[in-house]
Design an enzyme around this catalytic site. Sequence first.
Site, short mmCIF file in Angstrom:
data_model
loop_
_atom_site.label_atom_id
_atom_site.label_comp_id
_atom_site.label_asym_id
_atom_site.label_seq_id
_atom_site.Cartn_x
_atom_site.Cartn_y
_atom_site.Cartn_z
NE ARG A 1 -66.95 44.30 15.44
CZ ARG A 1 -66.36 45.05 14.04
NH1 ARG A 1 -65.46 44.48 13.40
NH2 ARG A 1 -66.73 45.81 13.29
CD GLU B 1 -70.94 40.80 21.62
OE1 GLU B 1 -71.63 40.87 21.20
OE2 GLU B 1 -69.66 41.39 22.39
NE ARG C 1 -72.20 40.91 15.34
CZ ARG C 1 -72.56 42.17 15.04
NH1 ARG C 1 -72.63 43.48 14.71
NH2 ARG C 1 -73.92 42.32 14.02
CE LYS D 1 -71.53 48.17 22.24
NZ LYS D 1 -70.71 47.48 22.47
CE LYS E 1 -69.72 52.02 18.02
NZ LYS E 1 -68.50 50.01 17.96
NE ARG F 1 -68.77 51.21 12.36
CZ ARG F 1 -68.53 50.19 13.21
NH1 ARG F 1 -69.70 50.50 14.06
NH2 ARG F 1 -67.48 49.88 13.07
P1 ATP Z 1 -67.37 47.79 19.58
O1 ATP Z 1 -65.74 47.92 18.98
O2 ATP Z 1 -68.19 48.73 20.31
O3 ATP Z 1 -67.75 46.31 19.88
P2 ATP Z 1 -67.84 46.91 16.78
O4 ATP Z 1 -67.29 48.12 16.12
O5 ATP Z 1 -67.01 45.71 17.26
O6 ATP Z 1 -68.41 48.07 18.45
P3 ATP Z 1 -70.04 48.46 16.25
O7 ATP Z 1 -71.66 46.99 15.25
O8 ATP Z 1 -70.09 48.50 16.05
O9 ATP Z 1 -69.53 46.84 16.47
O10 ATP Z 1 -71.21 47.24 18.26
C1 ATP Z 1 -72.17 46.88 18.53
C2 ATP Z 1 -71.52 45.56 18.42
O11 ATP Z 1 -72.18 45.79 20.19
C3 ATP Z 1 -71.68 44.25 18.00
O12 ATP Z 1 -70.64 44.10 17.36
C4 ATP Z 1 -71.36 42.91 19.33
O13 ATP Z 1 -70.02 42.64 19.09
C5 ATP Z 1 -71.91 44.09 20.67
N1 ATP Z 1 -73.73 43.62 20.90
C6 ATP Z 1 -73.74 43.32 22.58
N2 ATP Z 1 -74.60 43.36 22.77
C7 ATP Z 1 -75.45 43.71 21.54
C8 ATP Z 1 -76.79 43.72 21.56
N3 ATP Z 1 -77.72 43.43 22.11
N4 ATP Z 1 -77.05 44.02 19.60
C9 ATP Z 1 -76.04 44.33 19.12
N5 ATP Z 1 -74.78 44.04 19.04
C10 ATP Z 1 -74.11 43.59 20.21
#
Ligand code: ATP
Length: 601
Positions: free
Chosen positions: A281, A311, A265, A260, A434, A428
């Site tokens: 995002r 990312e 994103r 991660k 995660k 989601r």
């Molecule tokens: P966070 O605040 O933890 O970044 P989020 O709400 O933006 O989470 P989530 O879908 O909950 O988004 O968590 C996955 C996030 O992690 C993705 O939005 C992305 O930006 C990031 N990310 C990093 N590496 C990866 C990966 N290998 N696969 C998917 N998502 C990834």
Amino acid sequence: MKYSELVDFYERISQTTRRLEITDLLVGLFSKCPPDLIDKIVYLTQGRIFPEFIPLELGMGDKMIIRSIAQAATVKESEVEQLYKTTGDLGKVANILLSKGKKQATLDLFSFSQKKEPITIERVYKDLEKIAKAQGPGSQEEKIRILSDLLRDASPREAMYIVRTVNGTLRLGVADMTILDALTITYVGSKDARPIVERAYNLRSDLGFVARILATQGINALKDIKPMPGIPVRPMLAERLSDPIEILKKMNGKCAAEYKYDGERVQIHKINDKKIILFSRRLENITHHYPDVIEFISNSISLNSYIIEGEIIAIDPDTGEFLPFQELMHRRRKYDIEEAMKKYPASVRLFDIIYADGIDFTLTPYPKRREFLDKVVKENDRVKLAEQKIIENVEDLEMFFHEAISNGCEGLVVKSLSSESIYRAGARGWLWIKYKRDYKSEMIDTVDLVIVGGFMGTGRRAGCIGSLLLATYNDKNDTFETVCKCATGFSDEEIKNMRDILAPYIIPHKHPRVESRITPDVWVLPAIVIEVIGAEITLSPVHTCGLNTIKKGAGLAIRFPRFTGKWRYDKKPEDATTTDEIIEMYKRQLKKLYEEVEVTS
Ligand code: ATP
């Protein structure tokens, strides 16, 4: 259709916060609307004229609007400014001054009635579109002329809403999901078709588009909607867990784990072998922030048209190591991109494919998507696929997690390998989990909270906004529920600038979507998301997060909240941690406590 009909609707909707009532009002409005107007009505209801991802803005600051009102009401600009200072709402100002002007005009003309035609929604929309499109030399004067003409022809009540639309303060609080409900009821009659409507929205991120197709071609046409390069897809999101045993259980014993990365994103769109566009995002066009990413991406993907996700991460130019997310936010600037590119070079890690040369990959299981991605991406030192490992036991998951952390990542995103592991746009869910680092063992995971209020500081912080009222997002009711007051973790500089940071969002009263039993010194429109870490979650008599869920009369609060330094400008308020997630965290915390008690006794 008369604009006054839309204004009647605006007035009725601002008197309720109940989702069902709002849906009924929307159905009433949509049912009256000719099919070729529905997209425009949907945009206007959202307080805009184009879908969110089209970066065309009306481009009229307060000063220009003040001049337009002055011209329309034939008063001095200073009079408009004065009234603005006392009311704080340019819409109200337009209403008051135009009412005066109209009364005067009626008296002047005595009974010589020169009745004007009422303005139509088509006219308002067209004029606003012209304002947005007016660019280049002389465009400011042009915008002011169009707006003042429109205000002159409008009734004072209509002028109030036109002005609020132009300066972005319409804020009816109608959630996208409520509009989807109302569209389904209006055009299909039954709620069974709701998933089809929602999928089309998730693939095109454009409520106006969905409304137009439904109204003009019907539900069957929506079934065939595919992703389209150039139009952002609402991103698939992960659930969270912090226990590797539970994670593996949820994945039925086998999964793919990916690093991660702690970056931004990005959705990369290539259109017909020509243009590359990057979306964030929250679906903003961020192409101009990353010319370097465009360049190295275009050399490494062998497809004509595609939508690929990854990312973007900041790297240390001296060591090539990953830098934290915050460093990347330096790239979010309008000017000096060249300089920022040198200072904060970026790299990209790709992790999903949504569309490629005519093929919609959203219904293809993840292993096949990843395999295809592998085939079409030629890696180089800046573009790579996300580090991935197939995992079948808890030890390997933990090892891989620690490896990711020591390589500068936030943890892992664990992905389902099942035949159902489609790309669930806009949702989601448990297909992705995660697994993030806990900062300190006694602390809960970080949460992303929405600023809904501010309190004046004392002592060293006197005269500044010294603490913030923060809220979670309740996705069932589409409201924001307070969960803590946060005063720590902010730098002196941030405290000094807090009022300026919040200024565009300060409102005179509580926003209708905010549930609060506390009254802060200033109310803030739910718009800014910040990351916070706390010691634990407790029952609270004052906060409204999850009120009555665990205990009657009590909500949940985060104890000892501290700002981590991350301003999550990449998140919308609806992307904040949900109330349900906090309830889950609370339950998990209790479970852990019981287990510890059992072990020690
Ligand atoms: P966070 O605040 O933890 O970044 P989020 O709400 O933006 O989470 P989530 O879908 O909950 O988004 O968590 C996955 C996030 O992690 C993705 O939005 C992305 O930006 C990031 N990310 C990093 N590496 C990866 C990966 N290998 N696969 C998917 N998502 C990834």
